[in-house]
Design an enzyme around this catalytic site. Structure first.
Site, short mmCIF file in Angstrom:
data_model
loop_
_atom_site.label_atom_id
_atom_site.label_comp_id
_atom_site.label_asym_id
_atom_site.label_seq_id
_atom_site.Cartn_x
_atom_site.Cartn_y
_atom_site.Cartn_z
N ASP A 1 3.47 -4.32 -4.09
CA ASP A 1 2.25 -3.90 -3.41
C ASP A 1 2.19 -2.38 -3.48
OD1 ASP A 1 0.11 -3.78 -1.58
OD2 ASP A 1 0.92 -5.48 -0.45
N ASP B 1 -3.37 -2.02 -2.99
CA ASP B 1 -3.93 -1.98 -1.64
C ASP B 1 -5.25 -1.20 -1.62
OD1 ASP B 1 -3.38 -2.46 1.25
OD2 ASP B 1 -3.38 -0.28 1.37
N GLU C 1 -6.99 -5.33 -3.95
CA GLU C 1 -7.56 -5.67 -2.65
C GLU C 1 -8.83 -4.84 -2.49
OE1 GLU C 1 -6.51 -5.75 2.09
OE2 GLU C 1 -6.19 -3.96 0.91
N HIS D 1 -1.23 -11.09 5.43
CA HIS D 1 -0.58 -10.47 6.58
C HIS D 1 -1.56 -9.74 7.49
CE1 HIS D 1 -1.19 -7.51 3.53
NE2 HIS D 1 -1.01 -6.55 4.43
N ASP D 2 -2.83 -9.69 7.14
CA ASP D 2 -3.84 -9.04 7.98
C ASP D 2 -4.74 -10.05 8.69
OD1 ASP D 2 -3.05 -6.51 7.05
OD2 ASP D 2 -4.49 -6.56 5.41
O1 TEU Z 1 -5.73 -3.73 4.39
C1 TEU Z 1 -7.01 -3.27 4.20
C2 TEU Z 1 -8.03 -3.62 5.19
O2 TEU Z 1 -9.05 -2.98 5.26
C3 TEU Z 1 -7.84 -4.74 6.08
O3 TEU Z 1 -7.49 -5.94 5.70
C4 TEU Z 1 -7.50 -4.26 7.43
O4 TEU Z 1 -6.23 -4.63 7.82
C5 TEU Z 1 -8.52 -4.87 8.35
O5 TEU Z 1 -9.77 -4.50 7.89
C6 TEU Z 1 -8.37 -4.35 9.72
O6 TEU Z 1 -9.27 -5.08 10.52
C7 TEU Z 1 -4.71 -3.15 3.67
C8 TEU Z 1 -3.39 -3.78 4.06
O7 TEU Z 1 -3.41 -5.13 3.69
C9 TEU Z 1 -3.16 -3.55 5.52
O8 TEU Z 1 -2.02 -4.21 6.00
C10 TEU Z 1 -3.06 -2.07 5.75
O9 TEU Z 1 -2.98 -1.80 7.11
C11 TEU Z 1 -4.26 -1.33 5.17
O10 TEU Z 1 -4.61 -1.76 3.87
C12 TEU Z 1 -3.94 0.14 5.04
O11 TEU Z 1 -3.02 0.34 4.02
#
Ligand code: TEU
Length: 544
Positions: free
Chosen positions: A102, A197, A248, A322-323
């Protein structure tokens, strides 16, 4: 070493996402580690996965659980050593499981040495980041202004995420080269692919206008994004013939995604978009509960399938990461264990038989559910803590119970012991639930388990050219209960029927003639589909 467009095989890929911190603890400190992942390579391969995607394990202050990288070339001691990583690569090679890392290239931690140098006044390093005299109105994704004032410089820096995550300035060629070097470092270590990411946020419109709302349209799918992705491709993974990449894409558009993952362009192999996971956001606002627009879900799934297929582009199929909260706890509640199992199987059928690459987040394959934390102290996630700080109340805990990112970050449940076979001591995040059935050990031994169902579903998709390459058509789009679609290719058709409700539904209008290749229901009467049931019919036209 060619840099021209790659011809991509049409077979769907199966990717298993591991969140190392919660996967398996081998040192007894309550935190998962790389050795824990190595121990489970065989488990992942046996399920039928081709790729293992690991979320960041680089040196980090862990404010955003590793998405705040301090040193991209070193392993955080929390997760082990470089030699542990090399052992993992060897184990993956032994089992023919490809490794994806990642890469967080939109921002770094403010602990990164480049940012430290920027703060000390180095012009060169300030240009690696986005420093401005005045802030605009852009908002951070985690709440509040996206700009932080730095006293000694009398400047503001941009952070689209936490204040400790400073955005890079991709306009700067030197910075781009540095980031390419990082990607190449890991390619040289034997890595087979990457998840990038929030990669569609790297090109900020240099006018830095306020824009509407939180400002996202000024930096999402920005003006130079396709150019940057091509450069990234040409200078790093594109130099290797068999790498695989997925981006992503935050708040993206379908038109942008058509290009990012077009099979004849040289950007990425695949894209994540999140539109289908906002169908339970009332007014597109995350922090509320009790809302689910099923028709909108179907409309979005079918629009993305049709558009991406027709434009020769590839998309990620996923319900969880994970989000996101656990999919087994999402949308419509299941009242009993039996229904919970049906629901997990049905959702897998609904998603993974589409065209595209299948991403499964650890624990989804056993139907893991959200924990029901009762106090803010149990939460660790920065976004959840920020939300609570601004909305301290019992209702806020209820909202977090449904929406917090910690919902999916609880420890992997390997068995039904106290700490679920994850660790010998209390884990960094409390275990999910006390069920006896949501764990790998019990499900491996149960023919009808969610786990064994995932295995069969993966094998089915892998064995069928139609499910890999076939076109897609949504049927009964206005039906309030059923998600029905067809995949068709040459003389083969698959009919997929999923009941998204807790009630039995009349399906007598549908022609089920052919071979029933999936039937998740224990007892099904003719013309009916039980609660959360799913049926898949394969038909072959002999006349063609
Ligand atoms: O996530 C990006 C992102 O915008 C989301 O999925 C975010 O967690 C959500 O909108 C919040 O409500 C990526 C990663 O997957 C995440 O874990 C990180 O926190 C984020 O980028 C920053 O690197």
């Amino acid at each position: 070493m060619g840099t021209g467009p790659k011809r991509r095989a049409m077979t769907s890929k199966f990717i298993y996402q591991v969140y190392p911190k919660s996967f398996l603890d081998t040192t007894g400190n309550g935190i998962g580690d790389l050795r824990g992942v190595t121990k489970k390579v065989k488990y992942i391969k046996d399920l039928g996965f081709d790729y293992l995607w690991l979320t960041p394990f680089f040196v980090s202050p862990q404010i955003d659980n590793g998405y705040d990288v301090e040193d991209y070339l070193k392993i955080d001691p929390l997760f082990g050593t470089m030699s542990d990583f090399e052992d993992l690569v060897v184990e993956c090679q032994k089992f023919d499981l490809q490794i994806m890392l990642d890469m967080v290239l939109n921002h770094s931690s403010i602990n990164h040495k480049w940012f430290h140098k920027a703060l000390k006044g180095s012009q060169k390093h300030q240009e690696y980041y986005v420093f401005k005299d005045k802030p605009n109105t852009w908002q951070s994704k985690f709440g509040s202004s996206a700009w932080q004032y730095v006293d000694n410089l009398d400047l503001y820096y941009l952070h689209l995420f936490d204040v400790t995550q400073a955005d890079f300035n991709w306009e700067n060629e030197k910075l781009r080269e540095k980031l390419f070097d990082i990607v190449n470092f890991w390619l040289d270590k034997g890595v087979d692919g990457f998840r990038f990411d929030v990669i569609n946020l790297i090109s900020k419109d240099q006018k830095f206008e306020n824009g509407v709302g939180d400002g996202r349209f000024e930096y999402t799918d920005g003006p130079r994004i396709h150019e940057y992705l091509k450069l990234l491709n040409q200078n790093t993974f594109g130099r290797y013939p068999n790498t695989y990449t997925v981006g992503e894409m935050s708040s993206t558009s379908i038109d942008a995604c058509k290009k990012y993952a077009n099979k004849d362009r040289s950007e990425l192999d695949c894209v994540f978009n999140f539109h289908h996971l906002k169908v339970d956001y009332k007014n597109l606002e995350k922090w509320n509960t009790g809302f689910f627009d099923f028709i909108e879900l179907k409309k979005l799934l079918s629009k993305w399938q049709e558009t991406m297929i027709n434009s020769n582009s590839n998309m990620a199929l996923f319900w969880s990461n994970h989000d996101q909260p656990r999919i087994a706890s999402r949308f419509i509640k299941a009242d009993t264990n039996e229904l919970q199992i049906c629901k997990s199987k049905m959702l897998a059928v609904a998603m993974y038989l589409h065209q595209g690459d299948c991403f499964v987040f650890q624990g989804e394959e056993i139907g893991m559910i959200n924990p029901k934390y009762t106090s803010i102290e149990q939460y660790v996630d920065i976004e959840s803590k920020n939300y609570y700080a601004a909305n301290q109340s019992v209702e806020a805990i209820e909202v977090l119970n449904e929406k917090s990112r910690d919902n999916s970050r609880t420890i992997m449940q390997w068995d039904d012991s106290k700490y679920r076979g994850f660790s010998t001591i209390k884990p960094w995040l409390s275990p999910t639930d006390d069920s006896k059935w949501i764990n790998v050990e019990s499900q491996l031994n149960d023919e009808d388990s969610v786990l064994n169902f995932y295995k069969k579903l993966i094998a089915l998709k892998k064995s069928s050219p139609c499910l890999n390459e076939g076109s897609y058509k949504c049927k009964l789009i206005d039906d309030p209960n059923l998600y029905v679609y067809e995949r068709y290719f040459k003389n083969v058709t698959f009919l997929v029927i999923c009941n998204f409700t807790q009630n039995k539904v009349d399906i007598s209008s549908l022609d089920l003639s052919g071979e029933i290749v999936i039937d998740t229901c224990n007892e099904r009467k003719m013309g009916e589909l039980p609660a959360f049931g799913a049926v898949v019919v394969r038909r072959e036209d002999e006349t063609e």
